[in-house]
Write a protein that holds these residues in place. Structure first.
Motif, PDB file in Angstrom:
ATOM      1  N   VAL A 113       5.340   1.291   3.367  1.00 30.70           N
ATOM      2  CA  VAL A 113       5.764  -0.016   2.842  1.00 30.70           C
ATOM      3  C   VAL A 113       4.606  -1.009   2.929  1.00 30.70           C
ATOM      4  O   VAL A 113       4.363  -1.782   1.993  1.00 30.70           O
ATOM      5  CB  VAL A 113       7.002  -0.549   3.593  1.00 30.70           C
ATOM      6  CG1 VAL A 113       7.415  -1.904   3.031  1.00 30.70           C
ATOM      7  CG2 VAL A 113       8.162   0.421   3.473  1.00 30.70           C
ATOM      8  N   ALA A 114       3.864  -0.961   4.032  1.00 37.12           N
ATOM      9  CA  ALA A 114       2.718  -1.861   4.182  1.00 37.12           C
ATOM     10  C   ALA A 114       1.689  -1.604   3.076  1.00 37.12           C
ATOM     11  O   ALA A 114       1.139  -2.550   2.496  1.00 37.12           O
ATOM     12  CB  ALA A 114       2.082  -1.680   5.563  1.00 37.12           C
ATOM     13  N   ILE A 115       1.445  -0.351   2.776  1.00 35.99           N
ATOM     14  CA  ILE A 115       0.498  -0.004   1.705  1.00 35.99           C
ATOM     15  C   ILE A 115       0.983  -0.597   0.383  1.00 35.99           C
ATOM     16  O   ILE A 115       0.216  -1.201  -0.370  1.00 35.99           O
ATOM     17  CB  ILE A 115       0.352   1.537   1.580  1.00 35.99           C
ATOM     18  CG1 ILE A 115      -0.374   2.105   2.789  1.00 35.99           C
ATOM     19  CG2 ILE A 115      -0.387   1.901   0.288  1.00 35.99           C
ATOM     20  CD1 ILE A 115      -0.319   3.644   2.883  1.00 35.99           C
ATOM     21  N   GLN A 116       2.276  -0.440   0.121  1.00 33.00           N
ATOM     22  CA  GLN A 116       2.807  -0.944  -1.153  1.00 33.00           C
ATOM     23  C   GLN A 116       2.724  -2.460  -1.234  1.00 33.00           C
ATOM     24  O   GLN A 116       2.368  -3.011  -2.282  1.00 33.00           O
ATOM     25  CB  GLN A 116       4.252  -0.490  -1.332  1.00 33.00           C
ATOM     26  CG  GLN A 116       4.346   1.012  -1.529  1.00 33.00           C
ATOM     27  CD  GLN A 116       5.620   1.403  -2.263  1.00 33.00           C
ATOM     28  OE1 GLN A 116       6.404   0.569  -2.663  1.00 33.00           O
ATOM     29  NE2 GLN A 116       5.809   2.694  -2.442  1.00 33.00           N
ATOM     30  N   ILE A 117       3.049  -3.129  -0.139  1.00 36.29           N
ATOM     31  CA  ILE A 117       2.978  -4.599  -0.161  1.00 36.29           C
ATOM     32  C   ILE A 117       1.533  -5.037  -0.354  1.00 36.29           C
ATOM     33  O   ILE A 117       1.242  -5.934  -1.153  1.00 36.29           O
ATOM     34  CB  ILE A 117       3.587  -5.192   1.132  1.00 36.29           C
ATOM     35  CG1 ILE A 117       5.103  -4.973   1.120  1.00 36.29           C
ATOM     36  CG2 ILE A 117       3.264  -6.681   1.250  1.00 36.29           C
ATOM     37  CD1 ILE A 117       5.813  -5.405   2.388  1.00 36.29           C
ATOM     38  N   ARG A 118       0.612  -4.372   0.338  1.00 38.47           N
ATOM     39  CA  ARG A 118      -0.820  -4.713   0.167  1.00 38.47           C
ATOM     40  C   ARG A 118      -1.259  -4.501  -1.281  1.00 38.47           C
ATOM     41  O   ARG A 118      -2.038  -5.292  -1.811  1.00 38.47           O
ATOM     42  CB  ARG A 118      -1.679  -3.868   1.097  1.00 38.47           C
ATOM     43  CG  ARG A 118      -1.898  -4.528   2.437  1.00 38.47           C
ATOM     44  CD  ARG A 118      -2.920  -3.751   3.264  1.00 38.47           C
ATOM     45  NE  ARG A 118      -2.340  -3.440   4.550  1.00 38.47           N
ATOM     46  CZ  ARG A 118      -2.038  -2.227   4.992  1.00 38.47           C
ATOM     47  NH1 ARG A 118      -2.294  -1.150   4.261  1.00 38.47           N
ATOM     48  NH2 ARG A 118      -1.507  -2.067   6.165  1.00 38.47           N
ATOM     49  N   MET A 119      -0.771  -3.421  -1.889  1.00 37.53           N
ATOM     50  CA  MET A 119      -1.137  -3.170  -3.292  1.00 37.53           C
ATOM     51  C   MET A 119      -0.656  -4.319  -4.182  1.00 37.53           C
ATOM     52  O   MET A 119      -1.375  -4.759  -5.083  1.00 37.53           O
ATOM     53  CB  MET A 119      -0.536  -1.834  -3.775  1.00 37.53           C
ATOM     54  CG  MET A 119      -1.306  -0.606  -3.275  1.00 37.53           C
ATOM     55  SD  MET A 119      -0.389   0.984  -3.406  1.00 37.53           S
ATOM     56  CE  MET A 119       0.140   0.969  -5.086  1.00 37.53           C
ATOM     57  N   HIS A 120       0.542  -4.796  -3.915  1.00 36.75           N
ATOM     58  CA  HIS A 120       1.072  -5.923  -4.695  1.00 36.75           C
ATOM     59  C   HIS A 120       0.219  -7.167  -4.483  1.00 36.75           C
ATOM     60  O   HIS A 120      -0.110  -7.886  -5.422  1.00 36.75           O
ATOM     61  CB  HIS A 120       2.519  -6.226  -4.298  1.00 36.75           C
ATOM     62  CG  HIS A 120       3.517  -5.299  -4.909  1.00 36.75           C
ATOM     63  ND1 HIS A 120       3.698  -4.003  -4.481  1.00 36.75           N
ATOM     64  CD2 HIS A 120       4.384  -5.468  -5.929  1.00 36.75           C
ATOM     65  CE1 HIS A 120       4.647  -3.428  -5.207  1.00 36.75           C
ATOM     66  NE2 HIS A 120       5.079  -4.296  -6.092  1.00 36.75           N
ATOM     67  N   LEU A 121      -0.106  -7.447  -3.223  1.00 36.38           N
ATOM     68  CA  LEU A 121      -0.879  -8.654  -2.920  1.00 36.38           C
ATOM     69  C   LEU A 121      -2.250  -8.583  -3.579  1.00 36.38           C
ATOM     70  O   LEU A 121      -2.724  -9.556  -4.174  1.00 36.38           O
ATOM     71  CB  LEU A 121      -1.036  -8.833  -1.407  1.00 36.38           C
ATOM     72  CG  LEU A 121       0.254  -9.083  -0.625  1.00 36.38           C
ATOM     73  CD1 LEU A 121      -0.041  -9.190   0.866  1.00 36.38           C
ATOM     74  CD2 LEU A 121       0.943 -10.364  -1.104  1.00 36.38           C
ATOM     75  N   ARG A 122      -2.883  -7.421  -3.452  1.00 37.10           N
ATOM     76  CA  ARG A 122      -4.221  -7.262  -4.015  1.00 37.10           C
ATOM     77  C   ARG A 122      -4.210  -7.483  -5.525  1.00 37.10           C
ATOM     78  O   ARG A 122      -5.137  -8.047  -6.085  1.00 37.10           O
ATOM     79  CB  ARG A 122      -4.757  -5.866  -3.679  1.00 37.10           C
ATOM     80  CG  ARG A 122      -6.188  -5.901  -3.175  1.00 37.10           C
ATOM     81  CD  ARG A 122      -6.677  -4.513  -2.788  1.00 37.10           C
ATOM     82  NE  ARG A 122      -6.253  -4.140  -1.451  1.00 37.10           N
ATOM     83  CZ  ARG A 122      -5.624  -2.991  -1.134  1.00 37.10           C
ATOM     84  NH1 ARG A 122      -5.332  -2.110  -2.076  1.00 37.10           N
ATOM     85  NH2 ARG A 122      -5.290  -2.735   0.099  1.00 37.10           N
ATOM     86  N   ALA A 123      -3.146  -7.021  -6.164  1.00 35.76           N
ATOM     87  CA  ALA A 123      -3.040  -7.173  -7.620  1.00 35.76           C
ATOM     88  C   ALA A 123      -2.457  -8.541  -7.993  1.00 35.76           C
ATOM     89  O   ALA A 123      -2.220  -8.816  -9.169  1.00 35.76           O
ATOM     90  CB  ALA A 123      -2.167  -6.058  -8.194  1.00 35.76           C
ATOM     91  N   GLU A 124      -2.237  -9.379  -6.964  1.00 36.71           N
ATOM     92  CA  GLU A 124      -1.618 -10.694  -7.167  1.00 36.71           C
ATOM     93  C   GLU A 124      -0.303 -10.578  -7.926  1.00 36.71           C
ATOM     94  O   GLU A 124       0.001 -11.380  -8.800  1.00 36.71           O
ATOM     95  CB  GLU A 124      -2.596 -11.663  -7.855  1.00 36.71           C
ATOM     96  CG  GLU A 124      -3.831 -11.909  -6.996  1.00 36.71           C
ATOM     97  CD  GLU A 124      -4.756 -12.989  -7.552  1.00 36.71           C
ATOM     98  OE1 GLU A 124      -4.385 -13.627  -8.550  1.00 36.71           O
ATOM     99  OE2 GLU A 124      -5.831 -13.171  -6.972  1.00 36.71           O
ATOM    100  N   LYS A 125       0.455  -9.523  -7.535  1.00 36.17           N
ATOM    101  CA  LYS A 125       1.774  -9.334  -8.142  1.00 36.17           C
ATOM    102  C   LYS A 125       2.851  -9.825  -7.185  1.00 36.17           C
ATOM    103  O   LYS A 125       2.652  -9.853  -5.967  1.00 36.17           O
ATOM    104  CB  LYS A 125       2.011  -7.843  -8.451  1.00 36.17           C
ATOM    105  CG  LYS A 125       1.201  -7.406  -9.649  1.00 36.17           C
ATOM    106  CD  LYS A 125       1.661  -6.100 -10.285  1.00 36.17           C
ATOM    107  CE  LYS A 125       2.364  -5.093  -9.437  1.00 36.17           C
ATOM    108  NZ  LYS A 125       2.366  -3.744  -9.988  1.00 36.17           N
ATOM    109  N   GLN A 126       3.989 -10.184  -7.715  1.00 41.52           N
ATOM    110  CA  GLN A 126       5.109 -10.604  -6.880  1.00 41.52           C
ATOM    111  C   GLN A 126       5.586  -9.442  -6.018  1.00 41.52           C
ATOM    112  O   GLN A 126       5.569  -8.298  -6.445  1.00 41.52           O
ATOM    113  CB  GLN A 126       6.268 -11.071  -7.754  1.00 41.52           C
ATOM    114  CG  GLN A 126       5.944 -12.332  -8.517  1.00 41.52           C
ATOM    115  CD  GLN A 126       7.197 -13.031  -9.010  1.00 41.52           C
ATOM    116  OE1 GLN A 126       8.273 -12.437  -9.054  1.00 41.52           O
ATOM    117  NE2 GLN A 126       7.054 -14.279  -9.386  1.00 41.52           N
TER     118      GLN A 126
END
Ligand SMILES: [Fe+2]
Length: 141
Positions: A113-126
């Motif tokens: 889950v942490a990886i997925q949230i980081r991926m969202h943040l990095r892509a500046e996605k909600q």
């Protein structure tokens, strides 16, 4: 999922729940769905119409792309299987995580889950609130 069910020595009944979730979760991924309809909820609705009554299986399918704080083992296992499947990028890292699942399931779950949230943040996605709630349910205050 079958390997994990084997290694984690779950009952035949539980194993069948896990496998039903696997079979169902992307059943409508390539279907033409109404705009704004996600394939997880669509597949869960369809499975319910077709007679699937197991709440854990339906919730696993419904929320498999986002995570869900109310999941039982089926949802958690499907989420892991989906993210760690061999066909995705970073194969070796995913394989390492997958090997740890039978002994340290919840620890790996939090990492994924942490990886997925980081991926969202990095892509500046909600980040969907369901994903954040899932994260919060896996971590201490
Ligand atoms: Fe999916």
């Amino acid at each position: 999922m079958e390997d994990w069910a084997e290694e984690m020595k779950v009952s035949q009944q539980e194993r069948r729940r896990w496998l039903r979730a696997v079979w169902l979760h992307d059943a409508l991924k390539d279907a033409k769905l109404p705009r704004g309809t996600a394939h997880g909820p669509a597949a869960a609705d369809r499975a319910a119409q077709e007679g699937e009554t197991d709440r854990g299986v339906l919730d696993a399918v419904r929320y498999h792309s986002l995570g869900y704080a109310g999941w039982d083992d089926v949802g958690k296992m499907l989420f892991l299987a989906d993210f760690l499947e061999p066909g995705r990028p970073n194969r070796r890292k995913r394989a390492r995580l997958a090997r740890r699942v039978p002994r340290r399931r919840d620890e790996v779950l939090a990492e994924v889950v942490a990886i997925q949230i980081r991926m969202h943040l990095r892509a500046e996605k909600q980040v969907d609130p369901l994903m954040l709630q899932f994260w919060n349910s896996l971590t201490r205050r």
